[in-house]
Structures are given as structure tokens and as C-alpha cells.
Design a protein around this motif. Sequence first.
Motif, PDB file in Angstrom:
ATOM      1  N   VAL A 112      23.092 -73.838   8.694  1.00  0.00           N
ATOM      2  CA  VAL A 112      23.700 -73.812  10.023  1.00  0.00           C
ATOM      3  C   VAL A 112      25.154 -73.374   9.925  1.00  0.00           C
ATOM      4  O   VAL A 112      25.894 -73.825   9.063  1.00  0.00           O
ATOM      5  CB  VAL A 112      23.612 -75.208  10.691  1.00  0.00           C
ATOM      6  N   GLU A 113      25.536 -72.496  10.851  1.00  0.00           N
ATOM      7  CA  GLU A 113      26.905 -71.981  10.861  1.00  0.00           C
ATOM      8  C   GLU A 113      27.376 -71.808  12.296  1.00  0.00           C
ATOM      9  O   GLU A 113      26.618 -71.385  13.167  1.00  0.00           O
ATOM     10  CB  GLU A 113      26.920 -70.630  10.138  1.00  0.00           C
ATOM     11  N   TYR A 114      28.621 -72.178  12.536  1.00  0.00           N
ATOM     12  CA  TYR A 114      29.224 -72.008  13.860  1.00  0.00           C
ATOM     13  C   TYR A 114      30.048 -70.731  13.830  1.00  0.00           C
ATOM     14  O   TYR A 114      30.804 -70.502  12.899  1.00  0.00           O
ATOM     15  CB  TYR A 114      30.129 -73.194  14.210  1.00  0.00           C
ATOM     16  N   ARG A 115      29.905 -69.923  14.853  1.00  0.00           N
ATOM     17  CA  ARG A 115      30.628 -68.650  14.912  1.00  0.00           C
ATOM     18  C   ARG A 115      31.288 -68.467  16.263  1.00  0.00           C
ATOM     19  O   ARG A 115      30.812 -68.975  17.273  1.00  0.00           O
ATOM     20  CB  ARG A 115      29.670 -67.479  14.708  1.00  0.00           C
ATOM     21  N   ALA A 116      32.340 -67.695  16.267  1.00  0.00           N
ATOM     22  CA  ALA A 116      33.003 -67.316  17.515  1.00  0.00           C
ATOM     23  C   ALA A 116      33.519 -65.906  17.364  1.00  0.00           C
ATOM     24  O   ALA A 116      34.098 -65.548  16.343  1.00  0.00           O
ATOM     25  CB  ALA A 116      34.151 -68.258  17.822  1.00  0.00           C
ATOM     26  N   GLN A 117      33.271 -65.119  18.381  1.00  0.00           N
ATOM     27  CA  GLN A 117      33.849 -63.782  18.406  1.00  0.00           C
ATOM     28  C   GLN A 117      35.095 -63.874  19.265  1.00  0.00           C
ATOM     29  O   GLN A 117      35.013 -64.005  20.472  1.00  0.00           O
ATOM     30  CB  GLN A 117      32.886 -62.782  19.030  1.00  0.00           C
ATOM     31  N   GLY A 118      36.231 -63.843  18.627  1.00  0.00           N
ATOM     32  CA  GLY A 118      37.476 -63.891  19.377  1.00  0.00           C
ATOM     33  C   GLY A 118      37.945 -62.481  19.665  1.00  0.00           C
ATOM     34  O   GLY A 118      37.588 -61.528  18.974  1.00  0.00           O
ATOM     35  N   TYR A 119      38.723 -62.355  20.691  1.00  0.00           N
ATOM     36  CA  TYR A 119      39.257 -61.051  21.029  1.00  0.00           C
ATOM     37  C   TYR A 119      40.757 -61.086  20.799  1.00  0.00           C
ATOM     38  O   TYR A 119      41.461 -61.933  21.325  1.00  0.00           O
ATOM     39  CB  TYR A 119      38.921 -60.695  22.483  1.00  0.00           C
ATOM     40  N   CYS A 151      30.935 -68.011  21.666  1.00  0.00           N
ATOM     41  CA  CYS A 151      30.638 -68.947  20.585  1.00  0.00           C
ATOM     42  C   CYS A 151      29.124 -69.090  20.467  1.00  0.00           C
ATOM     43  O   CYS A 151      28.422 -69.090  21.469  1.00  0.00           O
ATOM     44  CB  CYS A 151      31.252 -70.304  20.866  1.00  0.00           C
ATOM     45  N   TYR A 152      28.663 -69.230  19.245  1.00  0.00           N
ATOM     46  CA  TYR A 152      27.235 -69.405  19.051  1.00  0.00           C
ATOM     47  C   TYR A 152      26.957 -70.121  17.746  1.00  0.00           C
ATOM     48  O   TYR A 152      27.832 -70.254  16.897  1.00  0.00           O
ATOM     49  CB  TYR A 152      26.485 -68.071  19.110  1.00  0.00           C
ATOM     50  N   ILE A 153      25.725 -70.611  17.609  1.00  0.00           N
ATOM     51  CA  ILE A 153      25.288 -71.307  16.410  1.00  0.00           C
ATOM     52  C   ILE A 153      24.250 -70.437  15.730  1.00  0.00           C
ATOM     53  O   ILE A 153      23.309 -69.959  16.371  1.00  0.00           O
ATOM     54  CB  ILE A 153      24.695 -72.682  16.748  1.00  0.00           C
ATOM     55  N   MET A 154      24.425 -70.246  14.429  1.00  0.00           N
ATOM     56  CA  MET A 154      23.491 -69.443  13.651  1.00  0.00           C
ATOM     57  C   MET A 154      22.708 -70.346  12.702  1.00  0.00           C
ATOM     58  O   MET A 154      23.268 -71.285  12.137  1.00  0.00           O
ATOM     59  CB  MET A 154      24.238 -68.382  12.843  1.00  0.00           C
ATOM     60  N   VAL A 155      21.425 -70.029  12.522  1.00  0.00           N
ATOM     61  CA  VAL A 155      20.587 -70.716  11.552  1.00  0.00           C
ATOM     62  C   VAL A 155      19.979 -69.641  10.674  1.00  0.00           C
ATOM     63  O   VAL A 155      19.320 -68.737  11.171  1.00  0.00           O
ATOM     64  CB  VAL A 155      19.484 -71.553  12.237  1.00  0.00           C
ATOM     65  N   ASP A 156      20.230 -69.741   9.390  1.00  0.00           N
ATOM     66  CA  ASP A 156      19.748 -68.739   8.430  1.00  0.00           C
ATOM     67  C   ASP A 156      20.140 -67.318   8.861  1.00  0.00           C
ATOM     68  O   ASP A 156      19.325 -66.398   8.869  1.00  0.00           O
ATOM     69  CB  ASP A 156      18.234 -68.840   8.246  1.00  0.00           C
ATOM     70  N   ASN A 157      21.387 -67.169   9.266  1.00  0.00           N
ATOM     71  CA  ASN A 157      21.983 -65.893   9.689  1.00  0.00           C
ATOM     72  C   ASN A 157      21.313 -65.279  10.920  1.00  0.00           C
ATOM     73  O   ASN A 157      21.365 -64.076  11.122  1.00  0.00           O
ATOM     74  CB  ASN A 157      21.998 -64.886   8.537  1.00  0.00           C
ATOM     75  N   LYS A 158      20.677 -66.093  11.750  1.00  0.00           N
ATOM     76  CA  LYS A 158      20.110 -65.634  13.022  1.00  0.00           C
ATOM     77  C   LYS A 158      20.825 -66.366  14.140  1.00  0.00           C
ATOM     78  O   LYS A 158      20.981 -67.583  14.098  1.00  0.00           O
ATOM     79  CB  LYS A 158      18.619 -65.940  13.096  1.00  0.00           C
ATOM     80  N   ASN A 159      21.217 -65.619  15.148  1.00  0.00           N
ATOM     81  CA  ASN A 159      21.872 -66.205  16.310  1.00  0.00           C
ATOM     82  C   ASN A 159      20.831 -66.998  17.095  1.00  0.00           C
ATOM     83  O   ASN A 159      19.957 -66.434  17.725  1.00  0.00           O
ATOM     84  CB  ASN A 159      22.477 -65.098  17.167  1.00  0.00           C
ATOM     85  N   VAL A 160      20.923 -68.323  17.049  1.00  0.00           N
ATOM     86  CA  VAL A 160      19.924 -69.174  17.674  1.00  0.00           C
ATOM     87  C   VAL A 160      20.384 -69.675  19.039  1.00  0.00           C
ATOM     88  O   VAL A 160      19.621 -69.670  19.994  1.00  0.00           O
ATOM     89  CB  VAL A 160      19.585 -70.373  16.762  1.00  0.00           C
ATOM     90  N   LEU A 161      21.627 -70.100  19.137  1.00  0.00           N
ATOM     91  CA  LEU A 161      22.124 -70.651  20.394  1.00  0.00           C
ATOM     92  C   LEU A 161      23.405 -69.948  20.785  1.00  0.00           C
ATOM     93  O   LEU A 161      24.447 -70.144  20.185  1.00  0.00           O
ATOM     94  CB  LEU A 161      22.379 -72.157  20.274  1.00  0.00           C
ATOM     95  N   ASN A 162      23.289 -69.101  21.778  1.00  0.00           N
ATOM     96  CA  ASN A 162      24.431 -68.366  22.301  1.00  0.00           C
ATOM     97  C   ASN A 162      24.584 -68.777  23.750  1.00  0.00           C
ATOM     98  O   ASN A 162      23.641 -68.724  24.515  1.00  0.00           O
ATOM     99  CB  ASN A 162      24.169 -66.865  22.188  1.00  0.00           C
TER     100      ASN A 162
END
Length: 189
Positions: free
Chosen positions: A22-29, A39-50
Amino acid sequence: MSWSKLKQQLEGFLSPALKEKVEYRAQGYRYLADKPGICYIMVDNKNVLNMSDKASFIRWYQTELEIKNDPDIQIPVTHDEIEAVRKASKGTVPEDRLIVIARSRKSSEHAKELLSAQASLSKSNFVVVANQFLSTSIEESIESKDIVLNVLALVDRRMGKKRIVNMSEQMKLKHPIVQYFYELRRNTL
């Protein structure tokens, strides 16, 4: 709180079994410092919750009827709910029909809750909800109707094995994304 600090705190609470998954990501500008971006949560490098993407592989419901007709949603009905229908009908309805009526009432209620939770999710700000998660107890987060709070609580290391295993009935009435993270966590026990 800055995104990097928030991410560090959230990842610090991740279950050890999920640290690599599990990884938390954010695309900032760069030029929009006051906006958190996506912001989204990735599981096994797949965007699961955006927060803003309804095109993920998790089922997003559009109507109450879709929820009621989804064969994957199992609505458990208690004896008390059947008795309430029996009392309301004054005993004139056959026994097998009582179960159908009770399940229909409960599924309508459940569908309204799911649609309400989805609507609030699409409008929510991950950073605000994550800060709320860090300042509330695990019990409040898991009991909340907020999908993101549920997800953050499920991947938290403070959720013990026994509690995770005993939540299976409770998870049947949650949104599919919450069920997905529940299964993910349960499979890592």
C-alpha cells in the motif's frame, strides 16, 4: 500539515504486512501551492482509490436499483428485523414473504447509505480526512460512514488480527472499496 509529513505519518501507521503493498500518492501542481492536487491510494502499484476517478476497477453505483440488484451484496437479516415486519403487517403475511420484505427494506436503507458515502467521497479532500484519521480513534474511524476513514483504519497496524477476523459480518454492509481493503488486510494475516 505538508503532504510529505502527512504521508510519513500515514505510512508509519501501516500494518507491517502492507508496507510494501500500500502506498499513498499525491500529484501536486508546482504553481498551485494552496491546492493539494489529486490524492490516491495505490495497492501493488495500481491506483485503487482515487477521490475524483469513478473509472477505477472498484464498482461505483449510480442508482439504488443497481445496489439492490447486485448479486455480490449479501444483506443479512436478523430475527428482530423479521419480527418488526411481522408486527407491522399484523401477522397477515406468510413467513417466507416476511424475510423478503425485511431484506428489501434493509437493502433500500443500505443502498441510500452507500450512495451517500460515495457522494461525500467524491467531494472529500483526502488531506482533510487523513488529518481527521490521525486525530481520532481507530474505533471511531472504522464505525464511521466515511469510506476513506474506514480504509485508513483497515490498513492501520493498530487493527489486530482478532478484530479483523471478527469484522466479516460488519464489512458485508460497507462500500465495495472498503470490502476490498478488508479482504486485502485479511489475506495478509
